[in-house]
Motif scaffolding. Sequence first.
Motif, PDB file in Angstrom:
ATOM      1  N   SER A  81       0.801  -1.224   0.000  1.00  0.00           N
ATOM      2  CA  SER A  81       0.000   0.000   0.000  1.00  0.00           C
ATOM      3  C   SER A  81       0.831   1.269   0.000  1.00  0.00           C
ATOM      4  CB  SER A  81      -0.928   0.009   1.213  1.00  0.00           C
ATOM      5  OG  SER A  81      -0.159  -0.080   2.399  1.00  0.00           O
ATOM      6  N   GLN A  82       2.144   1.125   0.079  1.00  0.00           N
ATOM      7  CA  GLN A  82       3.028   2.291   0.120  1.00  0.00           C
ATOM      8  C   GLN A  82       3.821   2.368  -1.175  1.00  0.00           C
ATOM      9  OE1 GLN A  82       4.952   0.323   3.276  1.00  0.00           O
ATOM     10  NE2 GLN A  82       4.346   1.780   4.864  1.00  0.00           N
ATOM     11  N   PRO A  83       3.415   3.158  -2.137  1.00  0.00           N
ATOM     12  CA  PRO A  83       4.171   3.240  -3.391  1.00  0.00           C
ATOM     13  C   PRO A  83       5.576   3.794  -3.166  1.00  0.00           C
ATOM     14  CG  PRO A  83       2.012   4.230  -3.606  1.00  0.00           C
ATOM     15  CD  PRO A  83       2.216   3.968  -2.146  1.00  0.00           C
ATOM     16  N   GLU A  84       5.696   4.716  -2.201  1.00  0.00           N
ATOM     17  CA  GLU A  84       6.997   5.333  -1.944  1.00  0.00           C
ATOM     18  C   GLU A  84       7.195   5.523  -0.447  1.00  0.00           C
ATOM     19  OE1 GLU A  84       7.379   8.037  -6.041  1.00  0.00           O
ATOM     20  OE2 GLU A  84       7.129   8.990  -4.098  1.00  0.00           O
ATOM     21  N   MET A  85       8.437   5.346  -0.022  1.00  0.00           N
ATOM     22  CA  MET A  85       8.805   5.606   1.360  1.00  0.00           C
ATOM     23  C   MET A  85      10.179   6.258   1.360  1.00  0.00           C
ATOM     24  SD  MET A  85       6.611   4.443   3.736  1.00  0.00           S
ATOM     25  CE  MET A  85       7.533   3.857   5.169  1.00  0.00           C
ATOM     26  N   SER A  86      10.458   7.019   2.403  1.00  0.00           N
ATOM     27  CA  SER A  86      11.791   7.583   2.541  1.00  0.00           C
ATOM     28  C   SER A  86      12.251   7.417   3.979  1.00  0.00           C
ATOM     29  CB  SER A  86      11.803   9.059   2.133  1.00  0.00           C
ATOM     30  OG  SER A  86      10.949   9.802   2.965  1.00  0.00           O
ATOM     31  N   VAL A  87      13.551   7.363   4.147  1.00  0.00           N
ATOM     32  CA  VAL A  87      14.132   7.172   5.472  1.00  0.00           C
ATOM     33  C   VAL A  87      15.450   7.924   5.530  1.00  0.00           C
ATOM     34  CG1 VAL A  87      15.302   5.042   4.772  1.00  0.00           C
ATOM     35  CG2 VAL A  87      14.807   5.445   7.199  1.00  0.00           C
ATOM     36  N   GLN A  88      15.752   8.449   6.690  1.00  0.00           N
ATOM     37  CA  GLN A  88      17.030   9.110   6.900  1.00  0.00           C
ATOM     38  C   GLN A  88      18.097   8.039   7.078  1.00  0.00           C
ATOM     39  OE1 GLN A  88      16.276  12.554   7.182  1.00  0.00           O
ATOM     40  NE2 GLN A  88      18.430  13.030   6.850  1.00  0.00           N
ATOM     41  N   GLU A  89      19.254   8.300   6.529  1.00  0.00           N
ATOM     42  CA  GLU A  89      20.368   7.368   6.691  1.00  0.00           C
ATOM     43  C   GLU A  89      20.575   7.064   8.172  1.00  0.00           C
ATOM     44  OE1 GLU A  89      23.916   8.916   4.944  1.00  0.00           O
ATOM     45  OE2 GLU A  89      24.955   6.994   4.925  1.00  0.00           O
ATOM     46  N   ALA A  90      20.811   5.776   8.468  1.00  0.00           N
ATOM     47  CA  ALA A  90      21.041   5.248   9.821  1.00  0.00           C
ATOM     48  C   ALA A  90      19.747   5.049  10.628  1.00  0.00           C
ATOM     49  CB  ALA A  90      21.999   6.104  10.622  1.00  0.00           C
ATOM     50  N   GLU A  91      18.629   5.481  10.085  1.00  0.00           N
ATOM     51  CA  GLU A  91      17.355   5.282  10.769  1.00  0.00           C
ATOM     52  C   GLU A  91      16.722   3.950  10.347  1.00  0.00           C
ATOM     53  OE1 GLU A  91      18.003   8.175  13.053  1.00  0.00           O
ATOM     54  OE2 GLU A  91      15.920   7.507  13.147  1.00  0.00           O
ATOM     55  N   THR A  92      15.564   3.681  10.940  1.00  0.00           N
ATOM     56  CA  THR A  92      14.842   2.434  10.666  1.00  0.00           C
ATOM     57  C   THR A  92      13.567   2.725   9.894  1.00  0.00           C
ATOM     58  OG1 THR A  92      15.718   1.336  12.634  1.00  0.00           O
ATOM     59  CG2 THR A  92      13.653   0.470  11.731  1.00  0.00           C
ATOM     60  N   VAL A  93      13.257   1.855   8.965  1.00  0.00           N
ATOM     61  CA  VAL A  93      12.037   2.028   8.163  1.00  0.00           C
ATOM     62  C   VAL A  93      11.343   0.671   8.040  1.00  0.00           C
ATOM     63  CG1 VAL A  93      13.224   1.611   5.960  1.00  0.00           C
ATOM     64  CG2 VAL A  93      11.111   2.955   5.992  1.00  0.00           C
ATOM     65  N   THR A  94      10.026   0.709   7.972  1.00  0.00           N
ATOM     66  CA  THR A  94       9.232  -0.519   7.826  1.00  0.00           C
ATOM     67  C   THR A  94       8.367  -0.420   6.581  1.00  0.00           C
ATOM     68  OG1 THR A  94       9.193  -0.911  10.206  1.00  0.00           O
ATOM     69  CG2 THR A  94       7.515  -2.011   8.886  1.00  0.00           C
ATOM     70  N   LEU A  95       8.481  -1.425   5.735  1.00  0.00           N
ATOM     71  CA  LEU A  95       7.682  -1.502   4.514  1.00  0.00           C
ATOM     72  C   LEU A  95       6.565  -2.520   4.727  1.00  0.00           C
ATOM     73  CD1 LEU A  95      10.529  -1.596   1.831  1.00  0.00           C
ATOM     74  CD2 LEU A  95       9.555   0.358   3.028  1.00  0.00           C
ATOM     75  N   SER A  96       5.366  -2.165   4.324  1.00  0.00           N
ATOM     76  CA  SER A  96       4.195  -2.998   4.586  1.00  0.00           C
ATOM     77  C   SER A  96       3.855  -3.907   3.405  1.00  0.00           C
ATOM     78  CB  SER A  96       2.986  -2.120   4.903  1.00  0.00           C
ATOM     79  OG  SER A  96       3.231  -1.308   6.029  1.00  0.00           O
ATOM     80  N   CYS A  97       3.297  -5.046   3.740  1.00  0.00           N
ATOM     81  CA  CYS A  97       2.833  -5.988   2.718  1.00  0.00           C
ATOM     82  C   CYS A  97       1.708  -6.822   3.321  1.00  0.00           C
ATOM     83  CB  CYS A  97       3.966  -6.896   2.266  1.00  0.00           C
ATOM     84  SG  CYS A  97       3.454  -8.250   1.156  1.00  0.00           S
ATOM     85  N   THR A  98       0.625  -6.929   2.614  1.00  0.00           N
ATOM     86  CA  THR A  98      -0.440  -7.849   2.999  1.00  0.00           C
ATOM     87  C   THR A  98      -0.727  -8.764   1.816  1.00  0.00           C
ATOM     88  OG1 THR A  98      -2.173  -6.307   2.330  1.00  0.00           O
ATOM     89  CG2 THR A  98      -1.486  -6.248   4.644  1.00  0.00           C
TER      90      THR A  98
END
Lengths: 113, 118
Positions: B7-24
């Motif tokens: 459901s997330q076509p695009e995401m961004s994250v700062q270097e060294a940070e954590t990001v979560t991508l969703s999938c169902t």
Amino acid sequence: AAGVIQSPRHLIKEKRETATLKCYPIPRHDTVYWYQQGPGQDPQFLISFYEKMQSDKGSIPDRFSAQQFSDYHSELNMSSLELGDSALYFCASSLARGGEKLFFGSGTQLSVL
Amino acid sequence: AQTVTQSQPEMSVQEAETVTLSCTYDTSESDYYLFWYKQPPSRQMILVIRQEAYKQQNATENRFSVNFQKAAKSFSLKISDSQLGDAAMYFCAYRSIYAETGANNLFFGTGTRLTVIP
């Protein structure tokens, strides 16, 4: 370690021409899959082979055909090419029909002019 | 038929940070495999992580881990300590273990483009 090899990397054809894409799976892998990925799209399954026999068929046009040879390499033959056939064509291989990871080649970028 | 939704076509994250991508995903099967593939600008399709549905323990590969919620049919990817090289399109994929339902191919989601900000 050896990976899945696809040739050619790039191919330019004109409408109504024919193209042949080749795929050499990882040694000892007996299953080959073909995928088509249009610009900005997710890969779409075309066809797969297990032990040289077609095992599954997806959204492969009738103008396309494929086979797997005795050395397990596979060829995707595309005839009467259309502009919409322009895409990245991936080949993947695995060790068994199910339960194994698919390893992808680098793809063949086909451009139809 | 199995479907995979990102459901997330695009995401961004700062270097060294954590990001979560969703999938169902949607399936009536009890056993299956789930994958995350990474596709950088080179367009090479690279396997990031794999999860077997019968395993309750979430898969982990170095900075990549998943949160697999079988009942909710959710399979998210967490990238820790994000690096510039993580910038890519990420595809979630489903694979049946049953030959009759197409065990020979992967069903892909539409992908999430991840940007890593220096």
